[in-house]
Design an enzyme around this catalytic site. Structure first.
Site, PDB file in Angstrom:
ATOM      1  N   HIS A  19      22.047  91.896  54.900  1.00 10.86           N
ATOM      2  CA  HIS A  19      23.280  92.049  54.106  1.00 10.86           C
ATOM      3  C   HIS A  19      22.937  92.023  52.615  1.00 10.86           C
ATOM      4  O   HIS A  19      22.770  90.961  52.016  1.00 10.86           O
ATOM      5  CB  HIS A  19      24.252  90.923  54.467  1.00 10.86           C
ATOM      6  N   HIS A  21      23.841  94.561  49.066  1.00 16.34           N
ATOM      7  CA  HIS A  21      24.531  95.741  48.528  1.00 16.34           C
ATOM      8  C   HIS A  21      23.658  96.426  47.479  1.00 16.34           C
ATOM      9  O   HIS A  21      23.221  95.780  46.537  1.00 16.34           O
ATOM     10  CB  HIS A  21      25.858  95.336  47.895  1.00 16.34           C
ATOM     11  N   ASP A  23      24.527  98.461  45.161  1.00 17.62           N
ATOM     12  CA  ASP A  23      25.145  98.412  43.829  1.00 17.62           C
ATOM     13  C   ASP A  23      25.257  96.984  43.299  1.00 17.62           C
ATOM     14  O   ASP A  23      25.776  96.764  42.209  1.00 17.62           O
ATOM     15  CB  ASP A  23      26.526  99.087  43.842  1.00 17.62           C
ATOM     16  N   GLY A 181      35.133  95.011  50.625  1.00 16.62           N
ATOM     17  CA  GLY A 181      36.181  94.983  49.605  1.00 16.62           C
ATOM     18  C   GLY A 181      37.116  93.813  49.861  1.00 16.62           C
ATOM     19  O   GLY A 181      36.888  93.022  50.783  1.00 16.62           O
ATOM     20  N   HIS A 208      32.734  93.126  56.997  1.00 18.62           N
ATOM     21  CA  HIS A 208      32.925  91.966  56.115  1.00 18.62           C
ATOM     22  C   HIS A 208      34.186  91.250  56.596  1.00 18.62           C
ATOM     23  O   HIS A 208      35.284  91.810  56.514  1.00 18.62           O
ATOM     24  CB  HIS A 208      33.174  92.420  54.674  1.00 18.62           C
ATOM     25  N   GLU A 211      35.277  85.860  54.923  1.00 16.30           N
ATOM     26  CA  GLU A 211      34.641  85.439  53.677  1.00 16.30           C
ATOM     27  C   GLU A 211      35.703  84.758  52.825  1.00 16.30           C
ATOM     28  O   GLU A 211      35.705  83.551  52.646  1.00 16.30           O
ATOM     29  CB  GLU A 211      34.046  86.660  52.965  1.00 16.30           C
ATOM     30  N   ASP A 300      23.363  89.228  49.666  1.00 23.96           N
ATOM     31  CA  ASP A 300      24.623  89.863  49.261  1.00 23.96           C
ATOM     32  C   ASP A 300      24.415  90.717  48.008  1.00 23.96           C
ATOM     33  O   ASP A 300      24.327  91.928  48.118  1.00 23.96           O
ATOM     34  CB  ASP A 300      25.740  88.841  49.053  1.00 23.96           C
TER      35      ASP A 300
HETATM   36 ZN    ZN Z   1      28.774  91.740  51.112  1.00 24.61          ZN
END
Ligand code: ZN
Length: 362
Positions: A19, A21, A23, A181, A208, A211, A300
């Protein structure tokens, strides 16, 4: 009592990451470079150190919604094939330098079409960057396998198209699909046709869930959507009761996760920043690990959370006193949960991870 593991030791251990990202993991200097090249003048700093500090402090916001805001800057500089290639290439190099041997990196193609690229062009550029990064890492004696997950934004309505994109690029480096998101108000059930598309093609996906939002989100991801893994899933702790003298008692949802070995992609530092937990020491990671959930350690967003795989593991070692055998278990958990074929997972476990941990354990 052996001495606690040090960061420099953990940096040498083989690691698997599920996991992360794309970006959320740019080098600050790269953000500045590309911004200069494309004339993007909205960055909050002009120096790499200042920019790194800005991302870190801005992301330590106490809410998922505010945590997501700084991504507007990283996404803004990832709108050309050259920029996407460079970011992907550097991602692989940075992970390999941290002794990560397997990684699944995710990003949302729909956020990278502002300058006219098609989804296929966006994914092609990233996969080319990964391939070049893998080649360079292998040549430097740090072999790594990197695969891509394509993400759909949960507030948007493109998930079906993104799932089809994942299928189209299957066998060329894309191994799964994800939705991400803000969770509140955007339940995963809005995207059922995308998950159906993945299941129709016997393809894997993670969601996701759990969280910022609690058990209903996890329940929907598992029961209605059929997620193979959970991104975070940390709120499952709300379905676990501590019983004096008897350890823990699991509710039905927690039991299903544990019984079915549903992997939890836990991201400790990120959870502290978004306010999902107060501190690493308060993180339910250890509770879940002791109760034998399929826990995995993840970064993350390496830029926003100012972290690496080694740092995440070291923070857990400091908080919970883990040794090599624990870190090996979390790494094998991740490798078992990867979306690549079984024989490829097994090869990494048997030929890379176990032998290298055997040397570390001594
Ligand atoms: Zn994430």
């Amino acid at each position: 009592m052996t001495a606690p593991l040090e960061l420099r030791q953990i940096e040498k251990a083989p690691k698997a990451l599920l996991h992360d990202h794309l970006d959320g993991g740019l080098r600050p200097s790269t953000v500045l470079d590309i911004a200069g090249q494309i004339g993007y003048d909205e960055l909050p700093a002009t120096d790499a150190d200042d920019l790194a500090t800005w991302f870190r402090t801005r992301s330590h916001s106490g809410s998922l919604e505010r945590y997501l805001e700084p991504f507007s800057h990283t996404v803004a500089v990832m709108q050309t094939p050259e920029a996407l290639y460079r970011v992907a290439y550097e991602c692989v190099k940075d992970l390999a330098a941290d002794s990560v041997v397997y990684a699944e990196i995710r990003f949302a193609p729909e956020l990278h079409i502002n300058r006219g690229l098609s989804f296929d062009e966006v994914v092609d550029a990233v996969l080319e960057g990964f391939a070049a990064g893998e080649k360079a890492a292998a040549a430097a004696g740090r072999p790594i396998v990197v695969r891509l997950l394509v993400t759909a934004m949960r507030h948007a309505a493109l998930s079906r198209e993104i799932a089809e994109l994942a299928i189209r690029f299957r066998g060329r480096g894309v191994v799964g699909f994800d939705i991400a998101g803000a969770e509140a108000g955007n339940p995963p059930t809005r995207h059922l046709d995308a998950f159906e598309c993945m299941r129709d093609h016997n393809a894997s996906f993670t969601i996701h869930a759990g969280e910022a939002f609690g058990l209903p989100s996890i329940h929907e991801a598992i029961a209605f959507c059929g997620a193979d893994r959970l991104g975070h899933g940390v709120r499952i702790v709300d379905d676990i009761e501590m019983v004096e003298g008897h350890g823990v008692r699991l509710g039905r949802l927690a039991s299903i996760l544990r019984d079915n070995r549903i992997p939890l992609e836990l991201c400790p530092s990120s959870n502290v920043q978004t306010g999902a937990v107060k501190s690493i020491a308060d993180h339910p990671f250890d509770l879940l690990a002791r109760a034998r959930f399929r826990v995995t350690v993840n970064t993350d967003n390496r830029l926003m959370s100012d972290t690496t795989m080694s740092l995440e593991m070291h923070r857990l070692v400091e908080a919970f006193g883990y040794g090599w055998a624990d870190l090996e278990r979390f790494t094998i958990n991740a490798m078992k949960s990867a979306f690549i074929p079984f024989d490829e997972r097994l090869a990494l476990i048997d030929e890379v991870i176990k032998p290298r941990y055997a040397v570390l354990i001594g």
